[in-house]
Design a protein around this motif. Structure first.
Motif, PDB file in Angstrom:
ATOM      1  N   ILE A   1      46.191  30.239  35.175  1.00  0.00           N
ATOM      2  CA  ILE A   1      45.402  31.532  34.401  1.00  0.00           C
ATOM      3  C   ILE A   1      44.167  30.708  34.011  1.00  0.00           C
ATOM      4  O   ILE A   1      44.029  29.430  34.015  1.00  0.00           O
ATOM      5  N   GLU A   2      43.146  31.598  33.600  1.00  0.00           N
ATOM      6  CA  GLU A   2      41.791  31.196  33.259  1.00  0.00           C
ATOM      7  C   GLU A   2      41.328  31.831  32.220  1.00  0.00           C
ATOM      8  O   GLU A   2      42.093  32.789  31.852  1.00  0.00           O
ATOM      9  N   THR A   3      40.253  31.383  31.544  1.00  0.00           N
ATOM     10  CA  THR A   3      39.450  32.072  30.740  1.00  0.00           C
ATOM     11  C   THR A   3      38.142  31.780  30.773  1.00  0.00           C
ATOM     12  O   THR A   3      37.952  30.698  31.401  1.00  0.00           O
ATOM     13  N   HIS A   4      37.218  32.758  30.689  1.00  0.00           N
ATOM     14  CA  HIS A   4      35.767  32.347  30.905  1.00  0.00           C
ATOM     15  C   HIS A   4      34.685  32.936  29.835  1.00  0.00           C
ATOM     16  O   HIS A   4      35.410  33.676  28.940  1.00  0.00           O
ATOM     17  N   GLY A   5      33.761  32.506  29.935  1.00  0.00           N
ATOM     18  CA  GLY A   5      32.627  32.949  28.734  1.00  0.00           C
ATOM     19  C   GLY A   5      32.660  31.909  27.611  1.00  0.00           C
ATOM     20  O   GLY A   5      33.188  30.650  27.757  1.00  0.00           O
ATOM     21  N   SER A   6      32.058  32.106  26.628  1.00  0.00           N
ATOM     22  CA  SER A   6      32.126  31.377  25.703  1.00  0.00           C
ATOM     23  C   SER A   6      33.383  30.697  25.222  1.00  0.00           C
ATOM     24  O   SER A   6      34.152  31.281  25.115  1.00  0.00           O
TER      25      SER A   6
ATOM     26  N   ASN B   1      32.805  40.200  34.300  1.00  0.00           N
ATOM     27  CA  ASN B   1      31.724  39.791  33.687  1.00  0.00           C
ATOM     28  C   ASN B   1      30.581  38.821  34.341  1.00  0.00           C
ATOM     29  O   ASN B   1      29.830  38.292  33.719  1.00  0.00           O
ATOM     30  N   MET B   2      30.934  38.602  35.502  1.00  0.00           N
ATOM     31  CA  MET B   2      30.263  37.677  36.270  1.00  0.00           C
ATOM     32  C   MET B   2      29.819  38.356  37.717  1.00  0.00           C
ATOM     33  O   MET B   2      30.765  38.678  38.375  1.00  0.00           O
ATOM     34  N   ASP B   3      28.476  38.121  38.352  1.00  0.00           N
ATOM     35  CA  ASP B   3      28.048  38.566  39.440  1.00  0.00           C
ATOM     36  C   ASP B   3      28.316  37.701  40.351  1.00  0.00           C
ATOM     37  O   ASP B   3      27.398  37.059  40.617  1.00  0.00           O
TER      38      ASP B   3
ATOM     39  N   ASP C   1      43.757  39.223  41.511  1.00  0.00           N
ATOM     40  CA  ASP C   1      43.695  39.651  40.258  1.00  0.00           C
ATOM     41  C   ASP C   1      42.689  38.819  39.437  1.00  0.00           C
ATOM     42  O   ASP C   1      41.953  39.383  38.608  1.00  0.00           O
ATOM     43  N   MET C   2      42.898  37.454  39.574  1.00  0.00           N
ATOM     44  CA  MET C   2      42.018  36.548  38.797  1.00  0.00           C
ATOM     45  C   MET C   2      40.684  36.486  38.837  1.00  0.00           C
ATOM     46  O   MET C   2      39.782  36.887  37.945  1.00  0.00           O
ATOM     47  N   SER C   3      39.957  36.891  40.162  1.00  0.00           N
ATOM     48  CA  SER C   3      38.725  36.756  40.579  1.00  0.00           C
ATOM     49  C   SER C   3      38.165  38.133  40.288  1.00  0.00           C
ATOM     50  O   SER C   3      37.064  38.551  39.690  1.00  0.00           O
ATOM     51  N   LYS C   4      39.028  39.253  40.464  1.00  0.00           N
ATOM     52  CA  LYS C   4      38.496  40.490  39.795  1.00  0.00           C
ATOM     53  C   LYS C   4      38.302  40.634  38.471  1.00  0.00           C
ATOM     54  O   LYS C   4      37.395  41.229  37.965  1.00  0.00           O
TER      55      LYS C   4
END
Ligand SMILES: NC(=O)c1ccc[n+]([C@@H]2O[C@H](COP(=O)([O-])OP(=O)(O)OC[C@H]3O[C@@H](n4cnc5c(N)ncnc54)[C@H](OP(=O)(O)O)[C@@H]3O)[C@@H](O)[C@H]2O)c1
Length: 368
Positions: free
Chosen positions: A98-103, A203-205, A195-198
């Motif tokens: 699993i991931e999380t992104h952003g601040s 939030n990211m182009d 699903d992860m990359s979607k």
């Protein structure tokens, strides 16, 4: 490209794929089933698990098992270890992640801790349990799904740190297990449709990232390792079987060149997803090395370097002597098992002599 017909026989009858019901893991499940392995999947979503297990059974005529389990918890990974105690897991695919992104502060701390629990802790626990059984049997394989983000990545801080762990752990274990005829490969995919990359794409182009988006089966190219790609005899001197990896970007070809064999080029092998590797004997001690990438001398950003300017900058590595397995506390070595040596996958070839000369004598380590 299909896997060899003796694949299941070589590794063992069952593959255990964590997160094997979706995305990259589902692709692994299909490819391994196509090669004749029975498939056990451990994942979180019941519907996807039932669907994946049913489809694989029907399509490939293999047996399937599935376990609905939350691998972020100790109960979860213990459940997997105990539930699959009665089958011979010949291939473990440590894929769930699993991931999380952003601040760093965008998500609650529990989400960050969960990443470490799943991406790192569960992976170590499963490798410990199933890897041990493979080592005892002297056959088996483990695939780790790491990521191109396995170097520090701002706004993916916890995720990229967890994947650094996966790469480092996987590569270390690979060198340990080679002597027991257990093959390990670490895949470092870029951006893959799932699903992860979607979720990240919300939030990211990605079009601005410079990376093309891969299909899940692109990352399973790491099977090339298991296809026996590059099992050529080595002409390198005797030494400790040591793995070198280059994953900094190459078009067609990567060779390794180091001070232990007078900077003779050693062909590296493409594992897929931009990762090149080779296992070659290197005498214990400090060594400098560099890569010849599509004909150009390059150092890797992923290995420590030494030098003062671009021309003299080399990667460095301290190769430890082989451990004395006979006197180790490990119970297996006491039971009389001798470590098995595998044929090196390395091959030596002459490099452009001017480049070779240029590298010679630039050493910062004083060699005997
Ligand atoms: N997609 C990319 O761009 C990309 C790039 C590099 C590396 N990777 C890595 O590739 C691996 C697979 O990712 P993916 O893109 O295929 O993602 P995905 O489609 O989201 O699949 C993740 C899988 O992990 C399982 N999983 C999630 N949380 C779990 C938990 N707590 N316990 C057990 N299983 C759990 C999921 O199960 P459920 O579906 O049942 O929830 C799912 O099967 C991950 O390790 C990821 O870090 C992905």
């Amino acid at each position: 490209m299909p896997l060899p017909s003796d694949f299941a026989q070589k590794y063992g009858p069952w593959a255990l794929v964590t997160g094997g019901s979706a995305g990259i893991g589902l692709q692994f499940s299909h490819q391994l089933a196509a090669a004749g392995l029975n498939i056990a999947i451990a994942a979180l979503g019941e519907e996807e698990l039932i669907k994946a297990a049913g489809e694989i059974r029907e399509k490939y005529g293999v047996e399937t098992k599935y376990l609905l389990v939350d691998l972020t918890s100790e109960d979860g990974w213990r459940n997997v270890v105990e539930s699959y105690d009665d089958i011979e897991v010949g291939l473990l695919v440590n894929n769930a992640g699993i991931e999380t992104h952003g601040s760093l502060f965008r998500d609650p701390v529990e989400k960050h801790v969960n990443i470490i629990d799943l991406n790192c802790k569960a992976l170590v626990a499963l490798t410990h349990a199933f890897g041990r059984r493979m080592v005892d049997r002297k056959r088996g394989g483990i695939i780790f799904t790491s990521s191109l983000l396995s170097t520090p990545a701002p706004f993916f801080a916890t995720y990229s740190a967890s994947k650094s762990f996966v790469t480092s752990f996987g590569r270390a274990v690979r060198e340990e297990f080679i002597r027991y005829n257990v093959q390990v490969t670490v895949s470092e995919p870029g951006i893959v449709e799932s699903d992860m990359s979607k979720n990240i794409a919300k939030n990211m182009d990605f079009s601005k990232s410079g990376f093309s988006i891969q299909k899940p089966d692109d990352c399973t190219l790491s099977f090339q390792m298991f296809r026996g790609g590059g099992s050529k005899k080595s002409a390198a001197p005797e030494g400790v079987k040591t793995e070198f990896v280059f994953a900094d970007g190459a078009k067609d070809d990567v060779q390794l060149s180091g001070d232990w064999n007078d900077w003779k080029a050693i062909q590296m092998f493409h594992e897929g997803a931009g990762t090149w590797s080779v296992v070659t004997p290197v005498p214990p001690g400090p060594h400098e090395f560099k890569f010849i990438v599509d004909g150009e001398w390059k150092h890797s950003e992923r290995h420590p370097t030494i030098g003062i300017d671009e021309t003299s900058l080399n990667n460095v590595r301290y190769v430890l002597p082989e451990p004395d397995l006979g006197s180790s506390e490990d119970t297996r070595s006491k039971s009389g098992h001798r470590p098995q040596r595998r044929d090196s996958r390395a091959s030596s070839a002459s490099v452009d002599s001017s480049a070779s000369r240029r590298k010679k004598g630039t050493g910062f380590f004083s060699k005997k």
